[in-house]
Design a protein around this motif. Sequence first.
Motif, short mmCIF file in Angstrom:
data_model
loop_
_atom_site.label_atom_id
_atom_site.label_comp_id
_atom_site.label_asym_id
_atom_site.label_seq_id
_atom_site.Cartn_x
_atom_site.Cartn_y
_atom_site.Cartn_z
N GLN A 44 0.85 -1.19 0.00
CA GLN A 44 0.00 0.00 0.00
C GLN A 44 0.89 1.24 0.00
N ALA A 45 0.68 2.13 -0.93
CA ALA A 45 1.48 3.36 -0.99
C ALA A 45 0.90 4.38 -0.01
N THR A 46 1.11 4.11 1.28
CA THR A 46 0.62 4.99 2.33
C THR A 46 1.73 5.22 3.34
N GLY A 47 1.52 6.21 4.21
CA GLY A 47 2.46 6.44 5.30
C GLY A 47 3.07 7.82 5.27
N PRO A 48 3.48 8.31 6.44
CA PRO A 48 4.02 9.67 6.54
C PRO A 48 5.34 9.88 5.82
N TYR A 49 6.06 8.81 5.51
CA TYR A 49 7.33 8.96 4.81
C TYR A 49 7.18 8.99 3.29
N LEU A 50 5.96 8.85 2.79
CA LEU A 50 5.75 8.82 1.34
C LEU A 50 6.28 10.08 0.64
N PRO A 51 6.07 11.29 1.21
CA PRO A 51 6.63 12.48 0.55
C PRO A 51 8.16 12.53 0.56
N GLU A 52 8.79 11.69 1.39
CA GLU A 52 10.25 11.69 1.48
C GLU A 52 10.92 10.80 0.43
N VAL A 53 10.14 10.06 -0.33
CA VAL A 53 10.72 9.19 -1.36
C VAL A 53 11.37 10.06 -2.43
N PRO A 54 12.65 9.85 -2.74
CA PRO A 54 13.32 10.67 -3.76
C PRO A 54 12.62 10.55 -5.11
N GLU A 55 12.64 11.63 -5.88
CA GLU A 55 12.01 11.61 -7.21
C GLU A 55 12.68 10.60 -8.13
N THR A 56 13.91 10.26 -7.84
CA THR A 56 14.65 9.31 -8.68
C THR A 56 14.26 7.86 -8.41
N VAL A 57 13.42 7.64 -7.40
CA VAL A 57 12.96 6.29 -7.07
C VAL A 57 11.52 6.13 -7.55
N ARG A 58 11.24 5.06 -8.30
CA ARG A 58 9.89 4.82 -8.80
C ARG A 58 9.08 4.08 -7.74
N ILE A 59 7.91 4.64 -7.39
CA ILE A 59 7.01 3.98 -6.45
C ILE A 59 6.08 3.06 -7.23
N VAL A 60 6.02 1.80 -6.81
CA VAL A 60 5.11 0.83 -7.40
C VAL A 60 4.08 0.47 -6.33
N ASP A 61 2.84 0.89 -6.53
CA ASP A 61 1.77 0.68 -5.55
C ASP A 61 0.99 -0.57 -5.95
N LEU A 62 1.07 -1.62 -5.13
CA LEU A 62 0.35 -2.86 -5.43
C LEU A 62 -1.12 -2.79 -5.01
N LYS A 63 -1.50 -1.73 -4.31
CA LYS A 63 -2.90 -1.42 -3.99
C LYS A 63 -3.61 -2.58 -3.28
#
Length: 367
Positions: A44-63
């Motif tokens: 799940q792409a949730t959590g307070p650290y989500l805005p801290e993910v660097p733009e150079t890292v791709r987020i894959v949300d399995l939902k």
Amino acid sequence: MANSWQRLAIFIPSLNGGGAQRLILKLANGFVERGYCVDLVLAQATGPYLPEVPETVRIVDLKASRTLFCLPALVGYLRQNRPIALLSALDYANLIALWASGLARVSTPVVVSEHNTLSLALEHARGWHKRLLPTLMRWFYPQARTIVTVSQGVAEDLPRVTGLDGDRICTIYNPVITPDLREKAKAPLEHPWLKPGEPPVVLAVGRLVPQKDFSTLIRAFAQLRQHRAARLIVLGEGVQRPELEGLVRQFGLESDVSLPGFVLNPYPYMARASVFVLSSRWEGLGIVAIEAMYLGTPVVSTDCPHGPREILQDGKYGTLVPVGDEDRLAKAIEMAMTQEAVPPCQESWQPFEVDTVVNQYLHALVG
């Protein structure tokens, strides 16, 4: 430097929580700096650290509504993207990563990482976890390329509980010390208790859960407060908030104890506090103690399994007290307040530098 097409994947349930999630973000950024493409795969792409993910890292949300339910989606991700290696963190996610790798029938090696003392975590677990988790780990963890633990104590505990071969386990400390940590500590802070001329502040950081044993810390602080001016700030959120707030009221400490909740950047608090306390019943390592030590704040910690004794080098870089001993904790906090803070030497925090740790993880992942 890696070729830009080489993709590493990191799998974790979400970015809710604390130490493990912060570790993952630091590793992801370190892998990118080494030239790898990095996917942060989240149930799940949730959590307070989500805005801290660097733009150079791709987020894959399995939902997925629960971590277990993301298994089909993770299988599909591995088949479609075929990363050169997959790193997973936390025991349930580790099992799902191994199952997904087997079902996907891909050549992607899996490295699993354990961040807590399993024997003690199981003592406080409920339901099927306590009965089945060690067995599942014994059956499936041997499929991993490497089993990483965050402290030597966790490495020694894991085979005792699961029956795993200790030769398959290696210890890699968390990447705590980053180049920007001191800069983050310099951020403005408006908390009135941390202004010059105010009474000394005792600081603790962590989830408000039984593992962190903040109830013992509050009791120890109540003893300290009987004969000297001081204040206590506990940064974090969790299920024990009502209980801890009730304890504060019981001791009449409402004017001297603050529970502000989760704070994304705790480092200005650490740098300005008079003493940092880790009061846990158990840990995997104890990241916050390393951060406080690096920032020059005196550290008082319980001698809990596992991590603090390794971090503080048997008491060389801070004070160790027995778990749950409010009297000893109160005395150690007062002693730390009266002693002049000594800047940490490099050997105290060098094993936790991000460059050191990233190199060790890359060796485990890709050789």
